[in-house]
Design a protein around this motif. Structure first.
Motif, short mmCIF file in Angstrom:
data_model
loop_
_atom_site.label_atom_id
_atom_site.label_comp_id
_atom_site.label_asym_id
_atom_site.label_seq_id
_atom_site.Cartn_x
_atom_site.Cartn_y
_atom_site.Cartn_z
N ILE A 3 -31.75 11.55 12.96
CA ILE A 3 -30.91 10.61 13.68
C ILE A 3 -31.20 9.20 13.20
O ILE A 3 -32.27 8.91 12.65
CB ILE A 3 -31.13 10.68 15.21
CG1 ILE A 3 -32.60 10.37 15.56
CG2 ILE A 3 -30.70 12.03 15.76
CD1 ILE A 3 -32.84 10.19 17.06
N THR A 4 -30.24 8.32 13.41
CA THR A 4 -30.41 6.89 13.22
C THR A 4 -30.25 6.23 14.57
O THR A 4 -29.27 6.50 15.28
CB THR A 4 -29.37 6.33 12.24
OG1 THR A 4 -29.53 6.96 10.97
CG2 THR A 4 -29.52 4.82 12.09
N VAL A 5 -31.21 5.40 14.96
CA VAL A 5 -31.15 4.69 16.23
C VAL A 5 -30.85 3.22 15.95
O VAL A 5 -31.58 2.56 15.20
CB VAL A 5 -32.47 4.82 17.02
CG1 VAL A 5 -32.37 4.04 18.33
CG2 VAL A 5 -32.80 6.28 17.29
N HIS A 6 -29.79 2.73 16.53
CA HIS A 6 -29.41 1.31 16.41
C HIS A 6 -29.69 0.65 17.76
O HIS A 6 -29.11 1.02 18.78
CB HIS A 6 -27.95 1.17 16.04
CG HIS A 6 -27.47 -0.26 16.00
ND1 HIS A 6 -27.91 -1.15 15.04
CD2 HIS A 6 -26.62 -0.94 16.81
CE1 HIS A 6 -27.33 -2.33 15.25
NE2 HIS A 6 -26.55 -2.22 16.32
N LEU A 101 -25.79 16.72 20.33
CA LEU A 101 -25.04 15.67 19.66
C LEU A 101 -24.93 16.07 18.20
O LEU A 101 -25.90 15.94 17.45
CB LEU A 101 -25.75 14.31 19.80
CG LEU A 101 -25.13 13.15 19.01
CD1 LEU A 101 -23.77 12.78 19.58
CD2 LEU A 101 -26.07 11.93 19.01
N GLY A 102 -23.78 16.60 17.79
CA GLY A 102 -23.67 17.13 16.44
C GLY A 102 -24.69 18.23 16.25
O GLY A 102 -24.69 19.23 16.96
N GLN A 103 -25.61 18.03 15.29
CA GLN A 103 -26.67 19.00 15.05
C GLN A 103 -28.00 18.59 15.69
O GLN A 103 -29.03 19.23 15.45
CB GLN A 103 -26.85 19.20 13.54
CG GLN A 103 -25.64 19.83 12.86
CD GLN A 103 -25.87 20.09 11.39
OE1 GLN A 103 -26.99 20.10 10.91
NE2 GLN A 103 -24.78 20.31 10.65
N THR A 104 -27.98 17.55 16.49
CA THR A 104 -29.19 17.06 17.16
C THR A 104 -29.27 17.63 18.57
O THR A 104 -28.31 17.55 19.33
CB THR A 104 -29.20 15.53 17.23
OG1 THR A 104 -29.21 14.99 15.91
CG2 THR A 104 -30.42 15.02 17.98
N LEU A 105 -30.42 18.20 18.90
CA LEU A 105 -30.64 18.78 20.22
C LEU A 105 -31.54 17.86 21.03
O LEU A 105 -32.63 17.49 20.59
CB LEU A 105 -31.30 20.15 20.08
CG LEU A 105 -31.46 20.98 21.36
CD1 LEU A 105 -30.09 21.32 21.94
CD2 LEU A 105 -32.26 22.24 21.09
N LEU A 106 -31.07 17.49 22.20
CA LEU A 106 -31.82 16.62 23.10
C LEU A 106 -32.23 17.39 24.33
O LEU A 106 -31.39 17.98 25.02
CB LEU A 106 -30.97 15.41 23.50
CG LEU A 106 -30.52 14.48 22.38
CD1 LEU A 106 -29.40 13.58 22.84
CD2 LEU A 106 -31.70 13.65 21.88
N ASP A 107 -33.53 17.41 24.61
CA ASP A 107 -34.04 18.02 25.83
C ASP A 107 -33.96 17.00 26.97
O ASP A 107 -34.31 15.84 26.79
CB ASP A 107 -35.49 18.45 25.65
CG ASP A 107 -35.64 19.58 24.64
OD1 ASP A 107 -34.88 20.55 24.73
OD2 ASP A 107 -36.50 19.45 23.74
N PHE A 122 -35.07 13.67 25.13
CA PHE A 122 -36.09 13.79 24.09
C PHE A 122 -35.56 14.59 22.91
O PHE A 122 -35.12 15.73 23.06
CB PHE A 122 -37.34 14.46 24.65
CG PHE A 122 -38.41 14.75 23.63
CD1 PHE A 122 -38.91 13.74 22.82
CD2 PHE A 122 -38.92 16.04 23.49
CE1 PHE A 122 -39.90 14.01 21.87
CE2 PHE A 122 -39.91 16.31 22.56
CZ PHE A 122 -40.39 15.29 21.74
N ASP A 123 -35.60 13.97 21.74
CA ASP A 123 -35.26 14.64 20.48
C ASP A 123 -36.57 15.09 19.84
O ASP A 123 -37.27 14.29 19.22
CB ASP A 123 -34.50 13.65 19.59
CG ASP A 123 -34.23 14.20 18.19
OD1 ASP A 123 -34.54 15.37 17.93
OD2 ASP A 123 -33.73 13.42 17.34
N ALA A 124 -36.90 16.37 20.00
CA ALA A 124 -38.18 16.88 19.52
C ALA A 124 -38.27 16.84 18.00
O ALA A 124 -39.35 16.60 17.44
CB ALA A 124 -38.40 18.31 20.02
N ALA A 125 -37.16 17.09 17.31
CA ALA A 125 -37.19 17.13 15.86
C ALA A 125 -37.51 15.77 15.26
O ALA A 125 -38.22 15.67 14.25
CB ALA A 125 -35.85 17.63 15.32
N PRO A 162 -45.60 14.53 22.11
CA PRO A 162 -46.49 14.19 21.00
C PRO A 162 -46.79 12.69 20.93
O PRO A 162 -45.92 11.86 21.20
CB PRO A 162 -45.70 14.66 19.77
CG PRO A 162 -44.82 15.75 20.29
CD PRO A 162 -44.43 15.32 21.67
N ASP A 163 -48.02 12.36 20.58
CA ASP A 163 -48.45 10.96 20.56
C ASP A 163 -47.58 10.08 19.67
O ASP A 163 -47.39 8.90 19.94
CB ASP A 163 -49.91 10.85 20.10
CG ASP A 163 -50.90 11.20 21.19
OD1 ASP A 163 -50.47 11.46 22.33
OD2 ASP A 163 -52.11 11.23 20.89
#
Length: 254
Positions: A3-6, A101-107, A122-125, A162-163
């Motif tokens: 992902i890209t975060v703006h 979101l598309g191919q992104t999975l958010l928990d 949370f995007d674990a990937a 994760p930290d």
């Protein structure tokens, strides 16, 4: 997957976040603090907005839903409490759900306390968490609706990530949070971080995102059990120590 975060500032101290799934080009906005600013940023980037992801119902987080949805056709996703601003989300979600979101999975992570139904994404990937007003850099949200036990449990769910997880919190409160933190904690790592924060803010730099690891090491709300003795609460339950730190922050004048 990536992902890209703006990130961009808006209102008096909010941050807006646009998240793009790089595989498909589909984008989401995390909350709608300022509809005009969001639409301008989308236009400048050329991104197609598919989702509005609300963390909670407060107007500086969901108040722009209708305008952004009307302009983009985006689907509004969020907790049931978002209906309190006048329109229910198109899809209600709560802790344990997932959003694509598309191919992104958010928990979806339950994070009530600031409001009863608050959630985080949370995007674990990509190790990215969008936490609204639950966890801040060196701070946490006020308990407008929830209990100290509820908020402590919510913070522990986030602390279990994760930290290296980047934490995208919704406000630039870090300098004031640092001043309070120094009043209750003398941890050397906190002192060093506070000095860096004050210098960064003097230069006009942002202090968001932070990371889970950095917050666990220096945030007095996550460190509340370690501060219990200093606060005269030796032997207190962890959430009771947290409650004492939260009360101290609410009354802090520095």
């Amino acid at each position: 997957m990536s992902i890209t975060v703006h990130q961009f500032p808006c209102l008096s101290d909010n941050y807006g976040f646009l998240v793009r799934d790089d595989a498909t080009g589909l984008a989401a906005c995390i909350d709608t603090p300022d509809a005009g600013a969001i639409l301008r940023e989308l236009d400048a980037l050329g991104w197609k907005l598919a989702l509005i992801l609300n963390t909670h119902w407060h107007p500086d987080h969901a108040g722009g839903n209708a305008q952004v949805k009307a302009a983009t056709g985006a689907v509004v996703v969020g907790p049931k409490e978002v209906e309190r601003i006048g329109q229910a989300p198109d899809r209600e979600v709560s802790g344990g759900d997932q959003v694509t979101l598309g191919q992104t999975l958010l928990d979806v992570i339950e994070s009530g306390g600031h409001t009863l139904g608050h959630i985080a994404y949370f995007d674990a990937a990509d190790r990215a968490a969008f936490v609204g007003d639950t966890l801040f850099a060196l701070g946490c949200g006020r308990l407008f609706e929830g209990t100290p036990q509820q908020m402590w449990d919510s913070l522990q769910r986030l602390a279990a990530l994760p930290d290296e997880t980047k934490v995208y919190c919704a406000h630039e409160y870090t300098a004031s949070n640092a001043r309070f933190a120094l009043s209750v904690d003398d941890e050397p790592a906190l002192k060093a971080r506070a000095e860096a924060i004050f210098a960064a803010r003097e230069r006009g730099e942002w202090t968001v995102p932070t990371t889970i690891g950095l917050e666990k090491a220096t945030n007095p709300f996550l460190r509340a059990p370690q501060l219990a003795g200093r606060l005269g609460l030796a032997g207190a339950q962890d959430y009771e120590a947290f409650a004492a730190v939260r009360t101290a922050k609410d009354n802090f004048k520095g």
